[in-house]
Design a protein around this motif. Structure first.
Motif, PDB file in Angstrom:
ATOM      1  N   ASP A 162      49.224  23.131  35.270  1.00  0.00           N
ATOM      2  CA  ASP A 162      49.089  24.281  35.323  1.00  0.00           C
ATOM      3  C   ASP A 162      49.676  24.854  36.671  1.00  0.00           C
ATOM      4  OD1 ASP A 162      47.318  24.876  33.540  1.00  0.00           O
ATOM      5  OD2 ASP A 162      45.248  23.442  34.432  1.00  0.00           O
ATOM      6  N   VAL A 163      50.185  25.848  36.948  1.00  0.00           N
ATOM      7  CA  VAL A 163      50.990  26.164  38.274  1.00  0.00           C
ATOM      8  C   VAL A 163      49.769  26.691  39.199  1.00  0.00           C
ATOM      9  CG1 VAL A 163      53.174  26.916  39.271  1.00  0.00           C
ATOM     10  CG2 VAL A 163      52.936  25.765  37.427  1.00  0.00           C
ATOM     11  N   GLY A 191      45.147  41.871  35.207  1.00  0.00           N
ATOM     12  CA  GLY A 191      45.672  41.605  36.392  1.00  0.00           C
ATOM     13  C   GLY A 191      46.442  42.402  36.991  1.00  0.00           C
ATOM     14  N   ASP A 192      45.050  44.080  36.645  1.00  0.00           N
ATOM     15  CA  ASP A 192      46.613  44.739  37.411  1.00  0.00           C
ATOM     16  C   ASP A 192      44.979  45.557  38.657  1.00  0.00           C
ATOM     17  OD1 ASP A 192      48.193  45.650  36.112  1.00  0.00           O
ATOM     18  OD2 ASP A 192      47.001  46.719  33.701  1.00  0.00           O
ATOM     19  N   TYR A 193      45.466  45.876  40.117  1.00  0.00           N
ATOM     20  CA  TYR A 193      44.885  45.459  40.821  1.00  0.00           C
ATOM     21  C   TYR A 193      44.848  46.672  42.053  1.00  0.00           C
ATOM     22  CZ  TYR A 193      44.207  40.191  39.795  1.00  0.00           C
ATOM     23  OH  TYR A 193      43.510  39.219  39.028  1.00  0.00           O
ATOM     24  N   THR A 194      44.148  47.831  42.424  1.00  0.00           N
ATOM     25  CA  THR A 194      44.327  48.778  42.650  1.00  0.00           C
ATOM     26  C   THR A 194      43.228  49.161  43.880  1.00  0.00           C
ATOM     27  OG1 THR A 194      44.802  50.445  40.876  1.00  0.00           O
ATOM     28  CG2 THR A 194      44.517  51.420  43.193  1.00  0.00           C
ATOM     29  N   ASN A 231      46.141  35.719  44.697  1.00  0.00           N
ATOM     30  CA  ASN A 231      46.347  34.161  44.187  1.00  0.00           C
ATOM     31  C   ASN A 231      45.917  33.485  42.637  1.00  0.00           C
ATOM     32  OD1 ASN A 231      46.937  32.500  46.616  1.00  0.00           O
ATOM     33  ND2 ASN A 231      45.645  34.425  47.252  1.00  0.00           N
ATOM     34  N   GLY A 232      46.161  33.009  41.940  1.00  0.00           N
ATOM     35  CA  GLY A 232      46.123  32.697  40.502  1.00  0.00           C
ATOM     36  C   GLY A 232      46.392  31.336  39.941  1.00  0.00           C
ATOM     37  N   SER A 279      51.492  35.902  32.256  1.00  0.00           N
ATOM     38  CA  SER A 279      50.882  36.374  33.554  1.00  0.00           C
ATOM     39  C   SER A 279      51.826  37.760  33.903  1.00  0.00           C
ATOM     40  CB  SER A 279      51.052  34.817  34.506  1.00  0.00           C
ATOM     41  OG  SER A 279      50.274  35.824  35.581  1.00  0.00           O
ATOM     42  N   ALA A 280      51.014  38.776  33.923  1.00  0.00           N
ATOM     43  CA  ALA A 280      51.364  39.887  34.361  1.00  0.00           C
ATOM     44  C   ALA A 280      49.908  40.583  35.358  1.00  0.00           C
ATOM     45  CB  ALA A 280      51.254  41.113  33.623  1.00  0.00           C
TER      46      ALA A 280
END
Length: 286
Positions: free
Chosen positions: A96-97, A174-177, A196-197, A155-156
């Motif tokens: 895991d990265v 994965g979509d942050y507004t 961060n993920g 990962s998107a």
């Protein structure tokens, strides 16, 4: 692949991009796409650093060595300025990265009718077995770069920073507004978001990475806006889980990025000072 001051005819709702896609031989690129309807600029480079200044206050750049992308849209017209970095990665250990992707910039508007924004995007694709993972696409008559439909998303993540209110929400995985309640006083105001993920990698697979930054500003008869994210969009691995990676370019993250400080440049301040009276004289690249 280059268009300079090309006339663009857009038929809304009609797009035959996939039918016109052609494979790109290189596994790494920096692509810049700037749209000032009806004019446009589109060009890609295999260099580790690529920048284009389309007009006064309208610029974009990408740097493979630091994982940075930056864009600004400051001027007398409505304009999009987009830059994308593409590269391939292989890892010597399945693990895991951890990653961080940070965006910060400056937004300005003097009217509720003008809403500039800055965006940053980070994507990982499984491209194992693909001869070409990038394609030369056609976006309403403008040459552009696209990821092959055969690439599998791992990962998107998209971050959008706007001055439309006082909200923070996810429109999808994965979509942050983030919407900021900022004064419409024609002055620059700082905005930022740190993402961060973690994503999983397999040592037997090959991955494609895309980093992108996009700014948009618009103008009206007596109103205007600006978005300066020219020192933003920084990607880094925070924890490789004991693995090491190899990039197709041989340059990806080969240098340590400098700290990002969203301070207006002298050019940005000059452009902002001229916004209200709309007297920026645009000098487009020949």
């Amino acid at each position: 692949m280059k268009i300079t001051r090309a006339s663009v005819k857009i038929l809304f709702g009609l797009c035959s991009a996939s039918a016109l896609a052609a494979p790109i031989e290189s596994d790494h690129l920096i692509s810049i796409f700037q749209l000032d309807f009806p004019d446009a600029y589109s060009e890609s480079s295999t260099d580790s650093y690529f920048q284009n200044t389309y007009a006064t206050g309208v610029t974009a750049y990408g740097d493979l060595t630091t994982g940075k992308v930056g864009s600004s849209s400051i001027g007398a017209d409505s304009i999009n300025s987009i830059v994308s970095i593409y590269d391939t990665l292989t890892f010597d250990t399945s693990t895991d990265v951890g990653f961080s992707f940070n965006i910060d910039g400056l937004l300005a508007s003097n009217s509720i009718f003008e809403s500039p924004y800055g965006q940053a995007r980070f994507d990982i694709f499984d491209i194992t077995g693909l001869a070409n993972w990038l394609e030369e696409d056609d976006f309403f008559g403008i040459p552009d770069v696209a990821v092959s439909d055969d690439a599998v998303s791992v990962s998107a993540n998209t971050i959008s920073l706007r001055m439309d209110g006082a909200n923070a929400y996810q429109t999808g995985v994965g979509d942050y507004t983030v919407e900021y309640d900022l004064p419409r006083d024609g002055e620059f105001h700082e905005v930022a978001y740190d993402l961060n993920g973690v994503f999983s990698v397999d040592s037997t697979k090959k991955y494609g990475i895309r980093l992108a930054a996009n700014t948009f500003s618009s103008v009206g008869t007596s109103s205007t806006s600006a978005a300066d994210f020219s020192n933003t969009g920084t990607f880094a691995f925070t924890n490789l889980g004991g693995a090491s990676f190899t990039s197709g370019s041989g340059a990806f993250l080969s240098a340590s990025p400098t700290a990002s400080v969203p301070t207006p440049s002298a050019l940005s301040l000059l452009c902002l000072g001229l916004l209200g009276i709309g007297v920026i004289r645009r000098t487009k690249k020949a």
